[in-house]
Structures are given as structure tokens and as C-alpha cells.
Write a protein that holds these residues in place. Sequence first.
Motif, PDB file in Angstrom:
ATOM      1  N   GLY A  78       3.197   8.196  -4.407  1.00 12.11           N
ATOM      2  CA  GLY A  78       2.974   9.469  -5.091  1.00 12.11           C
ATOM      3  C   GLY A  78       1.870  10.286  -4.441  1.00 12.11           C
ATOM      4  O   GLY A  78       1.996  11.507  -4.270  1.00 12.11           O
ATOM      5  N   ASN A  79       0.788   9.598  -4.078  1.00 15.92           N
ATOM      6  CA  ASN A  79      -0.328  10.305  -3.432  1.00 15.92           C
ATOM      7  C   ASN A  79       0.059  10.832  -2.051  1.00 15.92           C
ATOM      8  O   ASN A  79      -0.371  11.920  -1.645  1.00 15.92           O
TER       9      ASN A  79
ATOM     10  N   LEU B 244       3.100  11.732  -1.109  1.00 19.34           N
ATOM     11  CA  LEU B 244       3.944  12.909  -1.328  1.00 19.34           C
ATOM     12  C   LEU B 244       3.098  14.115  -1.725  1.00 19.34           C
ATOM     13  O   LEU B 244       3.313  15.234  -1.232  1.00 19.34           O
ATOM     14  N   LEU B 245       2.110  13.859  -2.595  1.00 16.60           N
ATOM     15  CA  LEU B 245       1.228  14.959  -3.019  1.00 16.60           C
ATOM     16  C   LEU B 245       0.403  15.493  -1.847  1.00 16.60           C
ATOM     17  O   LEU B 245       0.187  16.707  -1.722  1.00 16.60           O
ATOM     18  N   ALA B 246      -0.032  14.585  -0.955  1.00 15.12           N
ATOM     19  CA  ALA B 246      -0.809  14.992   0.212  1.00 15.12           C
ATOM     20  C   ALA B 246       0.030  15.866   1.139  1.00 15.12           C
ATOM     21  O   ALA B 246      -0.464  16.855   1.704  1.00 15.12           O
ATOM     22  N   LEU B 247       1.313  15.504   1.308  1.00 16.01           N
ATOM     23  CA  LEU B 247       2.205  16.312   2.136  1.00 16.01           C
ATOM     24  C   LEU B 247       2.391  17.708   1.541  1.00 16.01           C
ATOM     25  O   LEU B 247       2.391  18.716   2.264  1.00 16.01           O
ATOM     26  N   ILE B 248       2.541  17.757   0.210  1.00 17.36           N
ATOM     27  CA  ILE B 248       2.698  19.063  -0.441  1.00 17.36           C
ATOM     28  C   ILE B 248       1.420  19.895  -0.262  1.00 17.36           C
ATOM     29  O   ILE B 248       1.480  21.096   0.035  1.00 17.36           O
ATOM     30  N   ILE B 249       0.266  19.231  -0.454  1.00 14.87           N
ATOM     31  CA  ILE B 249      -1.013  19.942  -0.271  1.00 14.87           C
ATOM     32  C   ILE B 249      -1.141  20.468   1.154  1.00 14.87           C
ATOM     33  O   ILE B 249      -1.597  21.600   1.375  1.00 14.87           O
TER      34      ILE B 249
ATOM     35  N   TRP C 144       0.840  -1.214   0.000  1.00 15.65           N
ATOM     36  CA  TRP C 144       0.000   0.000   0.000  1.00 15.65           C
ATOM     37  C   TRP C 144       0.871   1.260   0.000  1.00 15.65           C
ATOM     38  O   TRP C 144       0.565   2.224  -0.708  1.00 15.65           O
ATOM     39  N   PHE C 145       1.967   1.219   0.747  1.00 18.35           N
ATOM     40  CA  PHE C 145       2.825   2.388   0.833  1.00 18.35           C
ATOM     41  C   PHE C 145       3.452   2.691  -0.521  1.00 18.35           C
ATOM     42  O   PHE C 145       3.466   3.851  -0.964  1.00 18.35           O
TER      43      PHE C 145
ATOM     44  N   LEU D 104      -7.231  18.759   6.273  1.00 23.48           N
ATOM     45  CA  LEU D 104      -6.926  17.374   6.657  1.00 23.48           C
ATOM     46  C   LEU D 104      -7.802  16.384   5.900  1.00 23.48           C
ATOM     47  O   LEU D 104      -7.326  15.318   5.472  1.00 23.48           O
ATOM     48  N   LEU D 105      -9.077  16.718   5.711  1.00 24.96           N
ATOM     49  CA  LEU D 105      -9.968  15.831   4.952  1.00 24.96           C
ATOM     50  C   LEU D 105      -9.507  15.712   3.498  1.00 24.96           C
ATOM     51  O   LEU D 105      -9.567  14.630   2.907  1.00 24.96           O
ATOM     52  N   ILE D 106      -9.047  16.826   2.920  1.00 30.90           N
ATOM     53  CA  ILE D 106      -8.537  16.786   1.536  1.00 30.90           C
ATOM     54  C   ILE D 106      -7.304  15.892   1.441  1.00 30.90           C
ATOM     55  O   ILE D 106      -7.154  15.084   0.509  1.00 30.90           O
ATOM     56  N   CYS D 107      -6.391  16.000   2.424  1.00 33.08           N
ATOM     57  CA  CYS D 107      -5.166  15.193   2.420  1.00 33.08           C
ATOM     58  C   CYS D 107      -5.482  13.703   2.582  1.00 33.08           C
ATOM     59  O   CYS D 107      -4.890  12.844   1.903  1.00 33.08           O
TER      60      CYS D 107
END
Length: 303
Positions: free
Chosen positions: A31-32, A34-39, A25-26, A84-87
Motif C-alpha cells: 500500500g505504501n 502504491l501511495l509513493a508512486l502516486i505521490i 516486506w513487499f 524523492l525524499l518524501i517517497c
Amino acid sequence: MYEFLASASELLFKDANVLLKLREWFFSQAGNILLALIIFLVGRYIIRWIKNVAVRVMTRANYDTAAMGFVSQIINYVLLVGLLLICLNQVGVPTTSFVAAFGAFGLGIGLALQNNLANLASGLLILIFKPFRAGHYIEVGDIIGSVTSIQFMNTIITTKDQKRVYIPNSILTSQSVTNYSYMTERMIPFVFDIGYNNDHHEAIRILKDVFAKDKRILNAKYMEIGISEFGDNSVRISAFAEVKTSQFLDVRYSIMSDVKDAFDKHGIDIPYPQRVVYIQNADTSTGEIKGTKKKVTTTNQES
């Protein structure tokens, strides 16, 4: 702590598929993630910028400091929860259940604390629209005093006899509030009683002289003054003196004392309420009225 780690190790290594699934899963969601952290990082910057803009707008509008702090915190937490919900949604975690849980939790809290929430909302409205501020002299129902503090749940008023009264904010937004300090100038309504046998022209002249001598009265030259009522025992003369709000009580007490001295000096009576009683003596044998006595009574004397 050791028992917790042992239990966790037993749970993870009991089935090797758990670790494999986590690793899969990780890597599949790397990619998601990493994108969540950027968001999240960009979102935190945007939230901070929105807070600063809101504070600057409220500062220019001369909002109360407590109101600015409260509103900025609400903006921060609401936007942070949304971020947080978006991430979480970005990394594949279903957020529908979170939204439903938050909604149910908020509904339960709202029903349990509806009165407190009403006071909280009312406190925010008072701080934003400012019908009164700390230090203002207000009247709410039968309570009159100076506003000591405006809090989110209640407002503290100190009365003239040094009592601290805590009034729920919801009452202050649902009842009429008289603010005596909002205007820089106020009218003092005076009512003076004189006897019917006194010359009301002379009495009005004496009153005008008294008002003219007090330099704190702003409208002495064009004051509204005259007979307002013919009472049961007196002629009533009304006058409206304009003064600075900060001098209201001082001028009122001073003028009342000066008028009493001036009336005494010029022989103007301030009449007491009086009652005339006729006493008739009748002969019980014949029913004949032998005489009538007139008795006048007042609040202080009898003749």
C-alpha cells in the motif's frame, strides 16, 4: 555479466530467508509503495506546473533567457530531490541519513568551490537584476569595452582594440561598474584652452556657433558653457553637449575638429604650456652680475 548474475544468485539463494524477507516486506509495504508512486506522479506534475509559473513570471518581468533557464532548472532539481525524499519516507526508508549525507556533501562541495560558487551566484544576480546586458558599453576598473556575453562564471568584454577580457562575475558585483549604454542620451564634457590675450567672449561665441551648426547636439540652444578655470598657461572654457548615446564618439571627434578649424580661422590661440627661465651671467672675479637673459621655452618651441 554472467559472473555478476552467478554471484547475485549465490548471494540470494545461499540463505532462503533473504527472499522470504523481501517478499514479506513487499507485501507489507504494498500500500505504501502504491501511495509513493502516486505521490511521485502527482509531485512531478506539480513541479512542472511550478516551473511553468516561474518562467511566465520571469518572462513578464523581462528577465534574460539564460537567467530563466538557470532558475527553472534549480527549481526543478531542488523540488525533485524533496519529492524523492518524501517517497522514500513513505515506503519506510529512513531519510535522516540521506539528509545528513546530502548536507555533508553540499558542505564539502561548497568549501572546495567557494570561489566558483561566488561567481555562479554573482552571475545569477547579474542576469536577474540586469545592471548591464550583452552589447552594452561598460567600464570596470581600467577595462572599458562592449559586453559580448554574460555567462554563469564570468562575463566576456571586448575592448576597443579587439581584446577579449574574461572578468569573474564576483568582481562585477563587488566593484563599481559604469554603464555607458544604459541611458539613451549622454553629455559630452568639452574643455577648450585659449590664451590670456584672446577675447574669451568671442571664443565662447565661436563655440556656440560650432555647436549650433551640428544638428546631432540636442541642447545647443540652452547648453551649459563658460569659463571653468584660469590655468597656468590658458583660460579654460567648459561646455556640456547632450547627444544620443549611439553618436557619442562621432560627435566628440567631429566637434573637436570643427573647433580647431574655427579657432584657427578667427585667430584664437590654443596655447602650449610654457616656462620662463632667467639666465644671469656673473663675473667670477668680482661677483658682479653683468647681464640677464630671458629664455622662454614651450613644449614645441624655444625663443
